[in-house]
Design an enzyme around this catalytic site. Structure first.
Site, PDB file in Angstrom:
ATOM      1  N   HIS A 218       0.790  -1.235   0.000  1.00  0.00           N
ATOM      2  CA  HIS A 218       0.000   0.000   0.000  1.00  0.00           C
ATOM      3  C   HIS A 218       0.821   1.285   0.000  1.00  0.00           C
ATOM      4  O   HIS A 218       0.262   2.369  -0.090  1.00  0.00           O
ATOM      5  CB  HIS A 218      -0.963   0.030   1.185  1.00  0.00           C
ATOM      6  CG  HIS A 218      -0.283   0.348   2.482  1.00  0.00           C
ATOM      7  ND1 HIS A 218       0.464  -0.561   3.170  1.00  0.00           N
ATOM      8  CD2 HIS A 218      -0.224   1.503   3.202  1.00  0.00           C
ATOM      9  CE1 HIS A 218       0.950  -0.002   4.266  1.00  0.00           C
ATOM     10  NE2 HIS A 218       0.555   1.243   4.308  1.00  0.00           N
TER      11      HIS A 218
HETATM   12  C1  UD1 Z   1      -2.185   5.590   6.064  1.00  0.00           C
HETATM   13  C2  UD1 Z   1      -0.902   6.016   6.764  1.00  0.00           C
HETATM   14  C3  UD1 Z   1       0.156   4.916   6.612  1.00  0.00           C
HETATM   15  C4  UD1 Z   1      -0.383   3.587   7.094  1.00  0.00           C
HETATM   16  C5  UD1 Z   1      -1.677   3.280   6.352  1.00  0.00           C
HETATM   17  C6  UD1 Z   1      -2.274   1.963   6.804  1.00  0.00           C
HETATM   18  C7  UD1 Z   1      -0.409   8.438   6.740  1.00  0.00           C
HETATM   19  C8  UD1 Z   1       0.462   9.474   6.141  1.00  0.00           C
HETATM   20  N1  UD1 Z   1      -0.332   7.219   6.175  1.00  0.00           N
HETATM   21  O1  UD1 Z   1      -1.918   5.512   4.677  1.00  0.00           O
HETATM   22  O2  UD1 Z   1       1.273   5.248   7.400  1.00  0.00           O
HETATM   23  O3  UD1 Z   1       0.567   2.580   6.860  1.00  0.00           O
HETATM   24  O4  UD1 Z   1      -2.602   4.338   6.597  1.00  0.00           O
HETATM   25  O5  UD1 Z   1      -3.496   1.728   6.240  1.00  0.00           O
HETATM   26  O6  UD1 Z   1      -1.116   8.718   7.678  1.00  0.00           O
HETATM   27  N2  UD1 Z   1      -9.566   4.844   2.385  1.00  0.00           N
HETATM   28  C9  UD1 Z   1     -10.732   4.123   2.373  1.00  0.00           C
HETATM   29  N3  UD1 Z   1     -11.285   3.753   3.565  1.00  0.00           N
HETATM   30  C10 UD1 Z   1     -10.703   4.088   4.744  1.00  0.00           C
HETATM   31  C11 UD1 Z   1      -9.505   4.827   4.734  1.00  0.00           C
HETATM   32  C12 UD1 Z   1      -8.949   5.198   3.543  1.00  0.00           C
HETATM   33  O7  UD1 Z   1     -11.285   3.801   1.323  1.00  0.00           O
HETATM   34  O8  UD1 Z   1     -11.254   3.735   5.802  1.00  0.00           O
HETATM   35  C13 UD1 Z   1      -8.963   5.264   1.109  1.00  0.00           C
HETATM   36  C14 UD1 Z   1      -8.814   6.772   1.023  1.00  0.00           C
HETATM   37  O9  UD1 Z   1      -9.927   7.352   0.455  1.00  0.00           O
HETATM   38  C15 UD1 Z   1      -7.581   6.925   0.176  1.00  0.00           C
HETATM   39  C16 UD1 Z   1      -6.778   5.694   0.485  1.00  0.00           C
HETATM   40  O10 UD1 Z   1      -7.646   4.760   1.067  1.00  0.00           O
HETATM   41  O11 UD1 Z   1      -7.894   6.919  -1.184  1.00  0.00           O
HETATM   42  C17 UD1 Z   1      -5.613   5.996   1.368  1.00  0.00           C
HETATM   43  O12 UD1 Z   1      -6.010   6.409   2.696  1.00  0.00           O
HETATM   44  P1  UD1 Z   1      -5.103   7.409   3.590  1.00  0.00           P
HETATM   45  O13 UD1 Z   1      -5.543   7.407   4.992  1.00  0.00           O
HETATM   46  O14 UD1 Z   1      -4.978   8.701   2.886  1.00  0.00           O
HETATM   47  O15 UD1 Z   1      -3.633   6.829   3.560  1.00  0.00           O
HETATM   48  P2  UD1 Z   1      -3.090   5.355   3.610  1.00  0.00           P
HETATM   49  O16 UD1 Z   1      -2.443   5.088   2.311  1.00  0.00           O
HETATM   50  O17 UD1 Z   1      -4.113   4.408   4.118  1.00  0.00           O
END
Ligand code: UD1
Length: 377
Positions: A218
């Site tokens: 990821h």
């Molecule tokens: C975040 C953390 C990372 C951690 C990861 C674990 C930061 C900078 N990064 O990255 O350190 O390893 O979480 O998961 O804080 N999304 C969903 N549902 C959710 C949450 C997110 O669909 O419940 C989608 C968001 O819309 C986005 C993507 O997943 O498109 C990424 O989510 P985001 O929280 O921005 O960062 P992660 O890549 O998950």
């Protein structure tokens, strides 16, 4: 709770925070712990697969406050957390704000607290990948700079803090709260066969004696660029020709695969694709896997604790003890290096490793006693 209890506001935001906060809440919420703890969820991760199942399975109390921030760019997410956090902090006025790990919620809440003169506790301090292109590295460095109490999972992290001019009087090597959670839940883990069956089992010809590999992916550096992502997906398919692979797909990765139209690639091998899994499902899979290929921080530590070989598809790690003492090998995202490490694991069984010091299930207790001492002194 007695009048003199130390008021600690505990923050969670994203999936890797949940397994770290669970043992802390359990210890803080014991009668006569001397700590009056409340839990605030920023809402950075919000959907059931990324949040609710963890709260249920790990018995984390419902948050006292949910800021409901959701997704956004780093600037939007971080600033939104800060703006919504401030009134909640004012309303309760704790002695301490406790943050874990390195996600945007960690730095956002730490920054609001310190500017209001409220001391910050950082759990999992001092880890450094020395790669400032990683958003998490920025979050780690900044959070440590503004924390008053810093708790380490590995002793050598102290050198990083000393180099950055942090007063080591406030730094305590206590062990790993995530491993507290792992040890507490290992017996309760959902058996791998059950999870595999639930998602329809591996496609293609599979003999159960082959065992299986587990893949997670990821990191923005691996999934945001379609060329890198394609190369990695092809490598996963290649791995699956030797050992069938289960691949729970993170939402970020799912979006990128769909955007770049790479979904069909995975059907070329023996890859079982699933949605993100709950903690007990993933733990069951990790514990039975022949090999784990990942770019996660936490999984590097969990595989070391379980004694399962881990191949890390990153150029660096902020958790060097998993390499020097544990079962982890760092290979980056080059398919040749990944395949070489994979073949080595299949031929030799991989690194044996040993359990790092203080990864013994008692880190949360040590943190609670240090907090009480800090409050007295
Ligand atoms: C975040 C953390 C990372 C951690 C990861 C674990 C930061 C900078 N990064 O990255 O350190 O390893 O979480 O998961 O804080 N999304 C969903 N549902 C959710 C949450 C997110 O669909 O419940 C989608 C968001 O819309 C986005 C993507 O997943 O498109 C990424 O989510 P985001 O929280 O921005 O960062 P992660 O890549 O998950």
């Amino acid at each position: 709770m007695t009048k003199s209890a130390v008021k600690v506001l505990c923050i969670v935001g994203a999936r890797p925070n949940f397994m770290k906060i669970a043992p802390l809440m359990r210890v803080f919420n014991k009668q006569d712990s001397g700590i009056d703890a409340r839990l605030l969820h920023t809402g950075q991760h919000y959907d059931a697969a990324m949040k609710a199942s963890f709260f249920d399975q790990l018995d984390i109390p419902e948050p006292d406050v949910d800021l409901g921030v959701g997704s956004g760019s780093h600037a939007v997410q971080t600033s939104e957390i800060m703006a919504r956090f401030e009134p909640e902090l004012d309303a309760w006025n704790p002695h301490l704000v406790l943050v874990v790990g390195d996600v945007n919620s960690t730095i956002a809440c730490a920054l609001v607290a310190v500017k209001k003169g409220i001391a910050v506790v950082h759990v999992e301090a001092g880890l450094r990948s020395f790669d400032r292109d990683m958003p998490e590295e920025i979050n780690r460095v900044l959070t440590d700079q503004i924390s008053s109490l810093l708790f380490l999972t590995e002793k050598n992290a102290e050198d990083n803090l000393a180099r950055e001019g942090i007063n080591l009087d406030n730094v305590y090597f206590v062990g790993n709260v995530m491993i507290d959670t792992l040890l507490m839940n290992r017996q309760k883990a959902i058996p791998a066969e059950q999870t595999l069956q639930k998602f329809g089992d591996f496609p293609g010809q599979v003999d159960s004696a082959e065992g299986f590999g587990l893949v997670t992916l990821h990191r923005p550096s691996n999934v945001d660029d379609p060329v890198t992502l394609k190369r990695l997906l092809e490598t996963i398919v290649e791995v699956s020709r030797t050992v069938p692979v289960v691949f729970p797909v993170h939402p970020r990765t799912r979006h990128r695969i769909d955007e770049s139209g790479l979904g069909d690639l995975l059907s070329g091998g023996r890859v079982l694709v699933s949605p993100p899994l709950g903690y007990l499902e993933l733990l069951g899979l990790m514990d039975s896997a022949r090999v784990v290929l990942t770019d996660s921080g936490g999984i590097q530590e969990e595989t070391t604790a379980l004694g399962v070989p881990c191949i890390t598809m990153r150029e660096n790690t902020e958790r060097p003890i998993t390499v020097t003492e544990g079962t982890n090998t760092i290979v980056g995202s080059d398919p040749v290096r990944i395949m070489n490490a994979f073949r080595d694991v299949i031929e030799t069984g991989g690194k044996a490793g040993r359990i790092p010091a203080l990864w013994d299930g008692r880190a949360a207790e040590r943190i609670a006693s240090s907090i009480l001492k800090w409050a007295e002194g």
